[in-house]
Write a protein that holds these residues in place. Sequence first.
Motif, PDB file in Angstrom:
ATOM      1  N   GLY A 104       8.178   3.674  -2.014  1.00  0.00           N
ATOM      2  CA  GLY A 104       8.176   4.406  -0.763  1.00  0.00           C
ATOM      3  C   GLY A 104       9.182   5.530  -0.810  1.00  0.00           C
ATOM      4  O   GLY A 104      10.286   5.356  -1.295  1.00  0.00           O
ATOM      5  N   ASN A 105       8.779   6.703  -0.273  1.00  0.00           N
ATOM      6  CA  ASN A 105       9.689   7.834  -0.322  1.00  0.00           C
ATOM      7  C   ASN A 105       9.413   8.887   0.738  1.00  0.00           C
ATOM      8  O   ASN A 105       9.650   8.640   1.902  1.00  0.00           O
ATOM      9  CB  ASN A 105       9.700   8.466  -1.711  1.00  0.00           C
ATOM     10  CG  ASN A 105      11.107   8.697  -2.214  1.00  0.00           C
ATOM     11  OD1 ASN A 105      11.765   9.575  -1.735  1.00  0.00           O
ATOM     12  ND2 ASN A 105      11.552   7.895  -3.151  1.00  0.00           N
ATOM     13  N   GLU A 106       8.851  10.069   0.342  1.00  0.00           N
ATOM     14  CA  GLU A 106       8.919  11.248   1.193  1.00  0.00           C
ATOM     15  C   GLU A 106       7.954  11.289   2.373  1.00  0.00           C
ATOM     16  O   GLU A 106       7.266  10.339   2.654  1.00  0.00           O
ATOM     17  CB  GLU A 106       8.742  12.516   0.324  1.00  0.00           C
ATOM     18  CG  GLU A 106       9.960  12.799  -0.537  1.00  0.00           C
ATOM     19  CD  GLU A 106      11.243  12.887   0.243  1.00  0.00           C
ATOM     20  OE1 GLU A 106      11.236  13.417   1.356  1.00  0.00           O
ATOM     21  OE2 GLU A 106      12.259  12.416  -0.265  1.00  0.00           O
ATOM     22  N   ARG A 107       7.861  12.450   3.061  1.00  0.00           N
ATOM     23  CA  ARG A 107       7.288  12.520   4.398  1.00  0.00           C
ATOM     24  C   ARG A 107       6.431  13.757   4.672  1.00  0.00           C
ATOM     25  O   ARG A 107       6.708  14.813   4.139  1.00  0.00           O
ATOM     26  CB  ARG A 107       8.442  12.504   5.412  1.00  0.00           C
ATOM     27  CG  ARG A 107       7.988  12.619   6.852  1.00  0.00           C
ATOM     28  CD  ARG A 107       9.174  12.678   7.784  1.00  0.00           C
ATOM     29  NE  ARG A 107       8.724  12.720   9.150  1.00  0.00           N
ATOM     30  CZ  ARG A 107       9.528  12.906  10.176  1.00  0.00           C
ATOM     31  NH1 ARG A 107      10.818  13.036  10.009  1.00  0.00           N
ATOM     32  NH2 ARG A 107       9.049  12.954  11.403  1.00  0.00           N
TER      33      ARG A 107
ATOM     34  N   ASP B 217       0.825  -1.196   0.000  1.00  0.00           N
ATOM     35  CA  ASP B 217       0.000   0.000   0.000  1.00  0.00           C
ATOM     36  C   ASP B 217       0.866   1.255   0.000  1.00  0.00           C
ATOM     37  O   ASP B 217       2.076   1.206   0.209  1.00  0.00           O
ATOM     38  CB  ASP B 217      -0.886  -0.026   1.244  1.00  0.00           C
ATOM     39  CG  ASP B 217      -2.073   0.910   1.125  1.00  0.00           C
ATOM     40  OD1 ASP B 217      -2.301   1.461   0.034  1.00  0.00           O
ATOM     41  OD2 ASP B 217      -2.776   1.090   2.134  1.00  0.00           O
ATOM     42  N   LEU B 218       0.216   2.396  -0.195  1.00  0.00           N
ATOM     43  CA  LEU B 218       0.798   3.708   0.032  1.00  0.00           C
ATOM     44  C   LEU B 218      -0.083   4.418   1.045  1.00  0.00           C
ATOM     45  O   LEU B 218      -1.294   4.201   1.084  1.00  0.00           O
ATOM     46  CB  LEU B 218       0.858   4.525  -1.267  1.00  0.00           C
ATOM     47  CG  LEU B 218       1.726   3.983  -2.403  1.00  0.00           C
ATOM     48  CD1 LEU B 218       1.609   4.894  -3.623  1.00  0.00           C
ATOM     49  CD2 LEU B 218       3.182   3.840  -1.988  1.00  0.00           C
ATOM     50  N   PRO B 219       0.489   5.294   1.893  1.00  0.00           N
ATOM     51  CA  PRO B 219      -0.318   5.985   2.910  1.00  0.00           C
ATOM     52  C   PRO B 219      -1.236   7.016   2.267  1.00  0.00           C
ATOM     53  O   PRO B 219      -0.781   7.914   1.570  1.00  0.00           O
ATOM     54  CB  PRO B 219       0.738   6.649   3.801  1.00  0.00           C
ATOM     55  CG  PRO B 219       1.910   6.851   2.895  1.00  0.00           C
ATOM     56  CD  PRO B 219       1.908   5.681   1.949  1.00  0.00           C
TER      57      PRO B 219
ATOM     58  N   HIS C 151      -4.023   0.574  -7.610  1.00  0.00           N
ATOM     59  CA  HIS C 151      -2.715  -0.050  -7.458  1.00  0.00           C
ATOM     60  C   HIS C 151      -2.650  -1.380  -8.210  1.00  0.00           C
ATOM     61  O   HIS C 151      -1.628  -1.697  -8.835  1.00  0.00           O
ATOM     62  CB  HIS C 151      -2.403  -0.249  -5.983  1.00  0.00           C
ATOM     63  CG  HIS C 151      -2.163   1.026  -5.246  1.00  0.00           C
ATOM     64  ND1 HIS C 151      -1.904   1.071  -3.895  1.00  0.00           N
ATOM     65  CD2 HIS C 151      -2.149   2.314  -5.671  1.00  0.00           C
ATOM     66  CE1 HIS C 151      -1.728   2.331  -3.521  1.00  0.00           C
ATOM     67  NE2 HIS C 151      -1.883   3.099  -4.588  1.00  0.00           N
ATOM     68  N   ARG C 152      -3.725  -2.135  -8.146  1.00  0.00           N
ATOM     69  CA  ARG C 152      -3.761  -3.410  -8.858  1.00  0.00           C
ATOM     70  C   ARG C 152      -3.604  -3.189 -10.362  1.00  0.00           C
ATOM     71  O   ARG C 152      -2.874  -3.911 -11.048  1.00  0.00           O
ATOM     72  CB  ARG C 152      -5.069  -4.129  -8.556  1.00  0.00           C
ATOM     73  CG  ARG C 152      -5.141  -5.570  -9.059  1.00  0.00           C
ATOM     74  CD  ARG C 152      -6.467  -6.190  -8.642  1.00  0.00           C
ATOM     75  NE  ARG C 152      -6.689  -6.052  -7.207  1.00  0.00           N
ATOM     76  CZ  ARG C 152      -7.891  -5.945  -6.645  1.00  0.00           C
ATOM     77  NH1 ARG C 152      -8.978  -5.935  -7.402  1.00  0.00           N
ATOM     78  NH2 ARG C 152      -8.013  -5.837  -5.343  1.00  0.00           N
TER      79      ARG C 152
END
Length: 212
Positions: free
Chosen positions: A206-209, A163-165, A194-195
Amino acid sequence: MTTSAGGETQDRPPPSVSVIVYAREAHSAIRTVLESLRTQEGIEDAEVLVADASDDGTTQIIQREHPWVSHLVVPGTTMPEGKGMAIAQARGRLIAFIDAFDRAEPGWLRAIQETYSGLAPEVFGIGGEVAIEGREEWGNLAGYLFEYGAFAPGICEGRTLGDLPGNNMAYRREVFDEICPDLVSGGFYKPFFHRRIHARGGALEGNERHAF
């Protein structure tokens, strides 16, 4: 910053990033998130769209104090439905998401742009760390760990099949215009998008914040 929900003109390029905020009963928080976006470096080249499903005074705060955003009143919608409506209005080359009860850290918007400038073209979505701040009461902490434990500071960067947040992610516009155009009208339900991205050979990373 200048934004509108209208069409583009020949002498006005599209925004670099469209930031979408879904707000429902967000009276206590909407000022914080919008101010954190207004002060982002590079915000003059972006647009902020608020899909507002509130009935608690949030609408009046946005209209009175934040006329610089594109305000979409979407009463009675769920979060996926409201986000889908905002996506349909967004004009940016990248489309990012943050929740109404969160706060974008300084440099968040610029980090999204810089991250994409160095990514392989098959990476269509990025997401990053989500930190909790303020009073860490047991209920808040438990809820945070349940929903965002995988995205707590210190996440491993790189490709993900997971997943992604939802409150710290950004996608290339091609996701909505070319890969998943038929899904947008039904609302932004991440698993379906996403699928489809993975099925078409695309990747997520995954990366930034930002923090809340």
